[in-house]
Write a protein that holds these residues in place. Sequence first.
Motif, short mmCIF file in Angstrom:
data_model
loop_
_atom_site.label_atom_id
_atom_site.label_comp_id
_atom_site.label_asym_id
_atom_site.label_seq_id
_atom_site.Cartn_x
_atom_site.Cartn_y
_atom_site.Cartn_z
N SER A 88 42.41 23.37 42.91
CA SER A 88 43.03 24.11 44.01
C SER A 88 43.62 25.44 43.54
CB SER A 88 44.14 23.26 44.63
OG SER A 88 44.93 24.03 45.52
N GLY A 89 43.49 26.46 44.39
CA GLY A 89 44.10 27.74 44.09
C GLY A 89 45.55 27.83 44.52
N ALA A 90 45.94 27.02 45.51
CA ALA A 90 47.26 27.16 46.12
C ALA A 90 48.22 26.03 45.77
CB ALA A 90 47.12 27.25 47.64
N THR A 91 47.81 25.13 44.87
CA THR A 91 48.62 23.95 44.57
C THR A 91 49.12 23.99 43.14
OG1 THR A 91 47.27 22.67 46.12
CG2 THR A 91 48.64 21.43 44.59
N ASN A 92 50.40 23.69 42.98
CA ASN A 92 51.03 23.71 41.67
C ASN A 92 50.43 22.64 40.76
OD1 ASN A 92 53.28 23.15 39.58
ND2 ASN A 92 54.06 24.94 40.67
N LEU A 93 50.40 22.94 39.49
CA LEU A 93 49.96 21.97 38.48
C LEU A 93 50.73 20.65 38.60
CD1 LEU A 93 48.58 21.37 35.61
CD2 LEU A 93 50.66 22.34 34.65
N GLN A 94 52.01 20.76 38.97
CA GLN A 94 52.88 19.58 39.00
C GLN A 94 52.52 18.60 40.12
OE1 GLN A 94 54.99 19.35 36.49
NE2 GLN A 94 54.45 21.41 35.81
#
Length: 249
Positions: A88-94
Amino acid sequence: MIEVTIIGSGNIAFHLAKAWHKSEKVKLKNVIGRNQKSLDEFKQFANVSSDFSSIGSTAVCLLAVSDEAIGSVSEQIPQGDYLVLHTSGATNLQAISDKHRRGVFYPFQSFSKNSTFKYAEIPLLLEVGTDKDKELLIQLAESFSQNHQFLDSEQRLKLHLAGTFVNNFANHLFQIGFDLCQANKFSVELLKPLIRETADKIMHINPKEAQTGPAKRNDKDTIEKHLALLPEGKSKEIYKLITSSIQDI
């Protein structure tokens, strides 16, 4: 050779599987998903299953699922010695469950299943939770594209925003143009050379320099004629807003 399991059966999953099933650097072990009909298309590339326990031993689990599903799907992955990546481009790694080693493998492209790509040219945006996984992620990236770089979650989101303007919003404007042609019984084929020229031009010059049209030259008469043709509604408001934006640059 890096062993990879893909979780998901959408467009990104399809193109990654297509690229990797003949790779000399990656062994695509499994594709796991809920939709059996979609999974059938992946049988040409790898074993398919809807059972997470079939993951077995693998170096990488790659989540090609919706942004909203990343957290819950990563929780379903059995704990093991593998790197779990989302696309995903818009989702945090966490967003990936912290029971796993985590990373991001984001192909910066708009994928349709029937589209043909030169995968080696697609920008890959990478992020990794710990430095010890960096080399593995680089090796995986190079099996798909030579065009890769590391961006953190905040930087990646900003680039995703820019991509939304030039891809998703531009495509919506194409649809408005198509609708206007169809409403007036013109062939949409008349628009396609113009669309092609618009896209080709900005490969060579800055969009600001390439800008033409009534808003750019402050042609008030033409702008008023256009507005008179548009019924009250979103298309008319979009026309006004973009005209104003062009004139403010």
